[in-house]
Design a protein around this motif. Sequence first.
Motif, mmCIF file in Angstrom:
data_model
loop_
_atom_site.group_PDB
_atom_site.id
_atom_site.type_symbol
_atom_site.label_atom_id
_atom_site.label_comp_id
_atom_site.label_asym_id
_atom_site.label_seq_id
_atom_site.Cartn_x
_atom_site.Cartn_y
_atom_site.Cartn_z
ATOM 1 N N GLU A 271 0.829 -1.201 0.000
ATOM 2 C CA GLU A 271 0.000 0.000 0.000
ATOM 3 C C GLU A 271 0.867 1.256 0.000
ATOM 4 N N GLY A 272 1.915 1.257 0.819
ATOM 5 C CA GLY A 272 2.803 2.415 0.878
ATOM 6 C C GLY A 272 3.519 2.657 -0.438
ATOM 7 N N ILE A 273 3.979 1.585 -1.071
ATOM 8 C CA ILE A 273 4.673 1.723 -2.350
ATOM 9 C C ILE A 273 3.699 2.168 -3.442
ATOM 10 N N ALA A 274 2.456 1.655 -3.391
ATOM 11 C CA ALA A 274 1.451 2.082 -4.369
ATOM 12 C C ALA A 274 1.205 3.585 -4.253
ATOM 13 N N ALA A 275 1.116 4.079 -3.014
ATOM 14 C CA ALA A 275 0.896 5.511 -2.799
ATOM 15 C C ALA A 275 2.092 6.319 -3.292
ATOM 16 N N ALA A 276 3.302 5.849 -2.993
ATOM 17 C CA ALA A 276 4.506 6.563 -3.436
ATOM 18 C C ALA A 276 4.610 6.556 -4.956
ATOM 19 N N ALA A 277 4.324 5.406 -5.568
ATOM 20 C CA ALA A 277 4.398 5.292 -7.026
ATOM 21 C C ALA A 277 3.379 6.203 -7.692
ATOM 22 N N LEU A 278 2.191 6.286 -7.113
ATOM 23 C CA LEU A 278 1.156 7.142 -7.675
ATOM 24 C C LEU A 278 1.562 8.613 -7.566
#
Length: 230
Positions: free
Chosen positions: A218-225
């Motif tokens: 979830e954290g990486i998805a937010a950072a990637a977005l």
Amino acid sequence: MNQNKTVQQKSVRRNRVAAAACFAAALITATVVGTQSATAAGAAHRTAAAHPAAVAAVAPGLGSADLVQSEDFSRPGLNPVGATVALNGRQALSACSGEETMRDLTKGKATGYASVTWTFTTDGLLTESAASAPTKAAAATWEKQLVGLVQDCQNEPAGHWYYGAAHTLTTAGGTARWYPAHNGDGAVSGGVAVLRSGTRVAVVELSGRPAGAPASVEGIAAAALNRLSS
């Protein structure tokens, strides 16, 4: 005939998952040791010395700065040691997509491509592949296709790895659907996310991570977005 094709595709997917850990270990023990890169671009330039064809830091419409960076790995255990960046759209999309690439999915119609493969000090890989669409309608179509690829691996026979239920993430920059990945024993082991920001789409996958990975995914998805929308 269709059944045989499906079985072959599933086999390719599972082989790619098994190969990911070996690939990560090989990179870590090879020439990527000692990279404390601040960005994927910086790591890519170092990789370029050994593999010139694998690099390019910027491109019209999309570049390495729009991908996950080393400072985005804030979770314990995610200590990056190297990255390889490419702008040709030919990196395999995810463990579930077999050998399909972003260039395949977009039929070469994107205005730009960018991808990165990150390795860590422990088992695991993070891969991201992004494309810039000529219109928002095209981006929506590609996003739908990426979601379909992921959902194709939500229902697997007992003992096989699979993606779990979708979780929606919305930020000022766009939206993401992220899915935890489960190994053959049912334990969480990484995950995948499909991202959309305006005319840009991407898929990012963390593989080979132990239990507790949903927070990392979830954290990486937010950072990637956030990177994709910059």
